[in-house]
Enzyme design. Sequence first.
Site, PDB file in Angstrom:
ATOM      1  N   PRO A 192       0.755  -1.271   0.080  1.00 24.28           N
ATOM      2  CA  PRO A 192      -0.025   0.067   0.057  1.00 24.28           C
ATOM      3  C   PRO A 192       0.656   1.372   0.008  1.00 24.28           C
ATOM      4  O   PRO A 192       1.799   1.490   0.717  1.00 24.28           O
ATOM      5  CB  PRO A 192      -0.772  -0.026   1.272  1.00 24.28           C
ATOM      6  CG  PRO A 192      -0.171  -1.252   2.118  1.00 24.28           C
ATOM      7  CD  PRO A 192       0.417  -2.088   1.185  1.00 24.28           C
ATOM      8  N   ASN A 193       0.200   2.151  -0.765  1.00 24.87           N
ATOM      9  CA  ASN A 193       0.786   3.483  -0.737  1.00 24.87           C
ATOM     10  C   ASN A 193       2.118   3.560  -1.550  1.00 24.87           C
ATOM     11  O   ASN A 193       2.622   4.859  -1.917  1.00 24.87           O
ATOM     12  CB  ASN A 193       1.177   4.257   0.380  1.00 24.87           C
ATOM     13  CG  ASN A 193      -0.034   4.299   1.400  1.00 24.87           C
ATOM     14  OD1 ASN A 193      -0.907   5.020   0.894  1.00 24.87           O
ATOM     15  ND2 ASN A 193      -0.061   3.766   2.691  1.00 24.87           N
ATOM     16  N   ARG A 247       5.150  11.180  -2.570  1.00 21.52           N
ATOM     17  CA  ARG A 247       5.105  10.529  -1.263  1.00 21.52           C
ATOM     18  C   ARG A 247       6.250  10.943  -0.608  1.00 21.52           C
ATOM     19  O   ARG A 247       6.991  10.180  -0.726  1.00 21.52           O
ATOM     20  CB  ARG A 247       4.470   9.129  -1.231  1.00 21.52           C
ATOM     21  CG  ARG A 247       4.415   8.496   0.320  1.00 21.52           C
ATOM     22  CD  ARG A 247       4.310   7.087  -0.022  1.00 21.52           C
ATOM     23  NE  ARG A 247       4.201   6.518   1.509  1.00 21.52           N
ATOM     24  CZ  ARG A 247       4.299   5.290   1.966  1.00 21.52           C
ATOM     25  NH1 ARG A 247       4.738   4.391   0.960  1.00 21.52           N
ATOM     26  NH2 ARG A 247       4.342   5.079   3.031  1.00 21.52           N
ATOM     27  N   TYR A 298      11.563   8.612   0.564  1.00 27.44           N
ATOM     28  CA  TYR A 298      11.333   7.605  -0.382  1.00 27.44           C
ATOM     29  C   TYR A 298      11.890   8.056  -1.712  1.00 27.44           C
ATOM     30  O   TYR A 298      12.047   6.959  -2.586  1.00 27.44           O
ATOM     31  CB  TYR A 298       9.952   7.235  -0.644  1.00 27.44           C
ATOM     32  CG  TYR A 298       9.222   6.560   0.588  1.00 27.44           C
ATOM     33  CD1 TYR A 298       9.825   5.499   1.229  1.00 27.44           C
ATOM     34  CD2 TYR A 298       8.214   7.105   1.409  1.00 27.44           C
ATOM     35  CE1 TYR A 298       9.153   4.980   2.275  1.00 27.44           C
ATOM     36  CE2 TYR A 298       7.733   6.570   2.599  1.00 27.44           C
ATOM     37  CZ  TYR A 298       8.055   5.565   3.083  1.00 27.44           C
ATOM     38  OH  TYR A 298       7.679   5.167   4.156  1.00 27.44           O
ATOM     39  N   ASN A 305       8.044  -5.815  -1.581  1.00 33.72           N
ATOM     40  CA  ASN A 305       8.111  -4.580  -0.751  1.00 33.72           C
ATOM     41  C   ASN A 305       6.709  -4.506  -0.073  1.00 33.72           C
ATOM     42  O   ASN A 305       5.806  -4.083  -0.698  1.00 33.72           O
ATOM     43  CB  ASN A 305       8.487  -3.297  -1.415  1.00 33.72           C
ATOM     44  CG  ASN A 305       8.288  -2.027  -0.443  1.00 33.72           C
ATOM     45  OD1 ASN A 305       8.029  -1.959   0.846  1.00 33.72           O
ATOM     46  ND2 ASN A 305       9.004  -1.113  -0.901  1.00 33.72           N
ATOM     47  N   ALA A 314       3.428  -0.917   4.317  1.00 32.11           N
ATOM     48  CA  ALA A 314       3.142  -0.955   5.644  1.00 32.11           C
ATOM     49  C   ALA A 314       2.626  -2.366   6.187  1.00 32.11           C
ATOM     50  O   ALA A 314       2.933  -2.596   7.399  1.00 32.11           O
ATOM     51  CB  ALA A 314       1.773  -0.132   6.012  1.00 32.11           C
ATOM     52  N   GLU A 369      13.005  -9.604   0.601  1.00 33.01           N
ATOM     53  CA  GLU A 369      12.176  -8.489   1.174  1.00 33.01           C
ATOM     54  C   GLU A 369      12.865  -7.469   0.870  1.00 33.01           C
ATOM     55  O   GLU A 369      14.105  -7.216   1.104  1.00 33.01           O
ATOM     56  CB  GLU A 369      11.945  -8.416   2.438  1.00 33.01           C
ATOM     57  CG  GLU A 369      11.333  -7.282   3.330  1.00 33.01           C
ATOM     58  CD  GLU A 369      11.277  -7.625   4.751  1.00 33.01           C
ATOM     59  OE1 GLU A 369      11.698  -8.768   5.383  1.00 33.01           O
ATOM     60  OE2 GLU A 369      10.706  -6.710   5.560  1.00 33.01           O
ATOM     61  N   HIS A 376      12.862  -2.936   0.959  1.00 38.92           N
ATOM     62  CA  HIS A 376      12.261  -1.618   1.508  1.00 38.92           C
ATOM     63  C   HIS A 376      13.290  -0.456   0.917  1.00 38.92           C
ATOM     64  O   HIS A 376      14.630  -0.694   0.976  1.00 38.92           O
ATOM     65  CB  HIS A 376      12.427  -1.454   3.009  1.00 38.92           C
ATOM     66  CG  HIS A 376      11.566  -2.525   3.696  1.00 38.92           C
ATOM     67  ND1 HIS A 376      10.033  -2.387   3.533  1.00 38.92           N
ATOM     68  CD2 HIS A 376      12.049  -3.544   4.156  1.00 38.92           C
ATOM     69  CE1 HIS A 376       9.697  -3.524   4.108  1.00 38.92           C
ATOM     70  NE2 HIS A 376      10.630  -4.315   4.654  1.00 38.92           N
ATOM     71  N   ARG A 409      14.029   4.238  11.608  1.00 46.28           N
ATOM     72  CA  ARG A 409      12.793   4.721  11.597  1.00 46.28           C
ATOM     73  C   ARG A 409      12.005   4.651  12.947  1.00 46.28           C
ATOM     74  O   ARG A 409      12.809   4.004  13.968  1.00 46.28           O
ATOM     75  CB  ARG A 409      12.127   4.678  10.357  1.00 46.28           C
ATOM     76  CG  ARG A 409      12.785   5.029   9.063  1.00 46.28           C
ATOM     77  CD  ARG A 409      11.985   5.006   7.606  1.00 46.28           C
ATOM     78  NE  ARG A 409      10.950   5.571   7.646  1.00 46.28           N
ATOM     79  CZ  ARG A 409       9.743   5.430   6.939  1.00 46.28           C
ATOM     80  NH1 ARG A 409       9.992   4.583   6.077  1.00 46.28           N
ATOM     81  NH2 ARG A 409       8.567   6.520   7.070  1.00 46.28           N
TER      82      ARG A 409
HETATM   83  C1  DQA Z   1       8.507   0.808   3.183  1.00 42.57           C
HETATM   84  C2  DQA Z   1       8.728   1.055   4.571  1.00 42.57           C
HETATM   85  C3  DQA Z   1       7.368   0.913   5.398  1.00 42.57           C
HETATM   86  O1  DQA Z   1       7.719   1.199   6.867  1.00 42.57           O
HETATM   87  C4  DQA Z   1       6.470   1.816   4.946  1.00 42.57           C
HETATM   88  O2  DQA Z   1       5.089   1.619   5.622  1.00 42.57           O
HETATM   89  C5  DQA Z   1       6.362   1.944   3.496  1.00 42.57           C
HETATM   90  C6  DQA Z   1       7.306   1.942   2.559  1.00 42.57           C
HETATM   91  C7  DQA Z   1       9.788   1.319   2.378  1.00 42.57           C
HETATM   92  O3  DQA Z   1      10.024   0.841   1.021  1.00 42.57           O
HETATM   93  O4  DQA Z   1      10.836   1.949   2.896  1.00 42.57           O
HETATM   94  O5  DQA Z   1       5.128   2.031   2.772  1.00 42.57           O
HETATM   95  O6  DQA Z   1       8.304  -0.538   2.880  1.00 42.57           O
END
Ligand code: DQA
Length: 157
Positions: free
Chosen positions: A15-16, A23, A28, A79, A82, A103, A105, A112
């Site tokens: 998501p997002n 964003r 990011y 990825n 959240a 995985e 990120h 963080r």
């Molecule tokens: C994320 C890190 C997560 O904590 C966050 O909720 C994201 C992006 C990253 O790519 O750094 O949406 O996965």
Amino acid sequence: MNTLMKKRFLVLNGPNLNMLGSREPGIYGSLTLADIERACRGKAATLGVEIDFFQSNHEGELVERIQAALNVVDWIIINPAAYTHTSVAIRDALLAVNIPVIEVHLSNIHRREPFRHHSYVSDIAEGVIAGLGADGYLFALEAGAGRLAACAAHENP
Ligand code: DQA
């Protein structure tokens, strides 16, 4: 599995991540998800592998894509965004299909907020890449393709 065809990677985004580019660019970066997809497709072409690239804001849709990967996909790069920190369902789906997973990120989740330090995926992943921005996806593709090539060389010396 899938020995004669090109090896297939599933690149999943939670998501997002569809809002990348606008964003929180300080965290990011300025690349959009379309930019990252383009870079992944270029890397996949160089490596001689196929990729499916998918993003969803819905946990169930991500679970369904993981389930559909059974017997079709050789490696998953995810990825979970959240859902990294909340989703037993995504973890269980990855365990159910038993496909090796990396995985990724964009940000270094360990630098963080404390709630981002725990991942439901990390301990079942082959590897975890965090904090290297979009390059993390490309490193994950390289690593997965390298493992597949090493397996193929071992099986057909
Ligand atoms: C994320 C890190 C997560 O904590 C966050 O909720 C994201 C992006 C990253 O790519 O750094 O949406 O996965």
